[in-house]
Design a protein around this motif. Sequence first.
Motif: not given
Length: 377
Positions: A126-132, A59-68, A180-185
């Motif tokens: 893309h969709e897994l990023s949304h889901g996570f 959870r901590g990683f995904w929150k930081t990831y998605s805030t960025l 989109s963040m997942g796609n860019i990564v």
Amino acid sequence: MVDLITVVAVIIGFWGILYIIGKNYREEKEEGLQIDFFVALWRTKRFVDFIDQVGTKFRGFWKTYSTLAIGIGFIGMAYVFYTLFNLALQSLKTKTATPGVQLVIPGITIPLWYGLVGLIVVMFVHELSHGFVARAEGLPLKSVGLVLFFVIPGAFVEPDEEALNKASLLSRLRVYAAGSMGNIVAAFTALLLLSFVLTPIIQPAGVEISNLVPGSPAQNYLQKGDVIVSIDGQEIKAVEEFFDIMNKTTAGQMIEVGVLRNGNMLKFNISLGSHPDNPKKGYLGVYPAQYITSRIGFDTIILPISFSLYWIYILNLGIGLMNLFPIIPLDGGKMLDDILKSFLPSKIAKSITYLFVGIGLFLLAINLFPALRNLLG
């Protein structure tokens, strides 16, 4: 044009048959197949537990990831809008069609198999990023699944809409920006692998003929797929070398073209025509593409991996950025709409959203026109 009509006829025929035999699958279901007009959905809950475990455990990683991702999302939104606006303005000023948006159709506008590999990565990342991120935010998921819209395949993660709408603004923005963040990564991961792992072990080895101009001097001698390796005895490895030589030729000049065809070395004496843009300049009439080989062998393994990574990079970056274009239902449009509704009166927010949708569709139409024209011939 005939090939395109045939392809469209086959696709429409496929959907017609599917719609007839799939009459029992037209109602919306929580799981299973659903068929609508040129849309087929398959929902399942099998992978929801996996997404839940990954999203909540880290959870901590995904929150930081998605805030960025929110910051990158708004930067990407501004970049895409500015780019398409400038290209559209250039087209209107010069009255020349400047390509701004390319259609992504495997086998027609992009390579079939490498394009499909790239699109599959785009969809799942893309969709897994949304889901996570949704699970990291404590939002429940109803299902995951696959979708086919006309000829465009897709995947989706379906969050509980009611819970998403009740979530905080920050949570919603994190979920929207994550795709989109997942796609860019994924794009830059593929680029790094290409640049530092594969590029050092591949080398240019000639100029492949990707197509021939009808009625050109080359048409009677060369074939699609031939690899030009020499002109007048001068070895050619890179596309730039091919252009350097051809730019020095004159109309009517006889040149000796050495090609590899099915592993055999062939040579042809070809009289050059006049270049359409410069009648004095020599013209062969081929569409050149860089041909590469592996320095260490294993071409049948290394080259497909290289091409796959190239298309993974191109498609993830392009589609990831386009998804940030500020029109609903794209993620960029949802982000902008939520921000406006949170800080402005409802009527003003809606008006601005509709304004962006109108301007955005106008910009897309202008930028898509060259691609449509090229597709239709």
